[in-house]
Design a protein around this motif. Sequence first.
Motif: not given
Length: 445
Positions: A299-315
């Motif tokens: 998820l950290e790699l995904w946020d770095g490439t896509k510009g999202t913030k899934l690592t801070a999500s409730p999940f």
Amino acid sequence: MATSADLASWKALGGRVEERKKRKCFIGPQGETFDKWSEAQKLVQSLQGPMPSGAKTDGVKSQTKKRQSQPEGKNPRKKAARVGAEEDAGPARKGTRQVNYKEDGRGVSLGKACTVKAESVPEASSEQEAHALLAGEGPTSRLHRLGEFQLHDRAGEGQPLERLDHMSEPLLISGTVFRAEGPTTKAKGQAVRSFGPVTGWRLKLDEASGNSQILLTTEAAEYTCLRPAATYKAVFEPLQQQAAIFAQIIQGLSPQLGGDAKASLDEVAARLARAKVGKAYAGPREALAMNGAFVIGQLELWDGTKGTKLTASPFAESLRQEVEAVGAWRAQDPGAGITIRDPGSNPPAPAATGPGSAEGDAGMQADLDMARRLQAQLDVQQARGPQGRRGAGQGAPYIKISEEEIADDYPMPAQYSKVEEEMDELLLMEDDAFNLDPDSLPRRL
């Protein structure tokens, strides 16, 4: 006049019959031309050898007489016709009919070869040579595909890809290289042995199919992993399971793929259950907890490439709590209480604290995570028992029940007995009305 048996013998020798000016013309094996069968028959006799004494070679009358003397079903002309038909049918039918052509003096010529060559994979001496050979088929790119591959060390032993960051020697690749697009048959690939080394790897989500792909990176190219070799499948399968879990998580959290970034841990676990992913564990929540460190890192790699913030999500927050609950994250003790030493040796030295200790701790933590995952899968297999490992073609186990055991569940039959006196009708009336005539009693009309 040539009979059907004569024509069969003529064709068996490699001759043919053509129609010229409404007349049959016999063409020999070497191109000889005969207008009459009597002339062609001499060639047949010369090739087959001398005929037995007393045999008739021509004359319709003698052939008819000989045919009448033969019993029904043993006509040599019909037998020769059958042999000629079998020759036209091919070598398979000849073998089933068990015809011996050596005794007949006729050669057998096969129209097609009876040997089938196994398709082999072209081999290249190096990775660069394989790219150059594949580039000759059209425009190429840095991306290639890799099939029947194996990741190994210099000794040739298979190594898991997850251990790439903790290995002290390079990780090499052996497999078949294909172009990024096109068929993946053996003839379209180039087999290369011990090339690389692998400098990195990543996961790529195929938005069309929803499946995750594992990509290997070397200094020369990037490879999409297709199918591992049979000997490497058991080593590569855990990473494929983790990739499948991460693909379902991304589809459930990414808004671009139709997911919800505010989805809870239970909602993602339900998605894994519907997709039947992580069946090797006791349930989807355990699959998430055991692979939590891997999921958080991806998820950290995904946020770095896509510009999202899934690592801070409730999940992600709930997943971190689940990982800490099962003890999958690093504890205060770097060794986690595990020491390996020979019996009778001195006590182990305390854990090192220095620049190189962090790398050793990371390798130990990766080993602990893998050990916990394997132990969880073994616990599930043991809990399911033989019934969980039963093949698809086997049904439920048969349980034999005796008749005495069934009879004990029911009481013995007994004769019906009345508890008290029973009556069908009860007439209620006053005592003074006993002497009255029934006709004078009140009636309801």
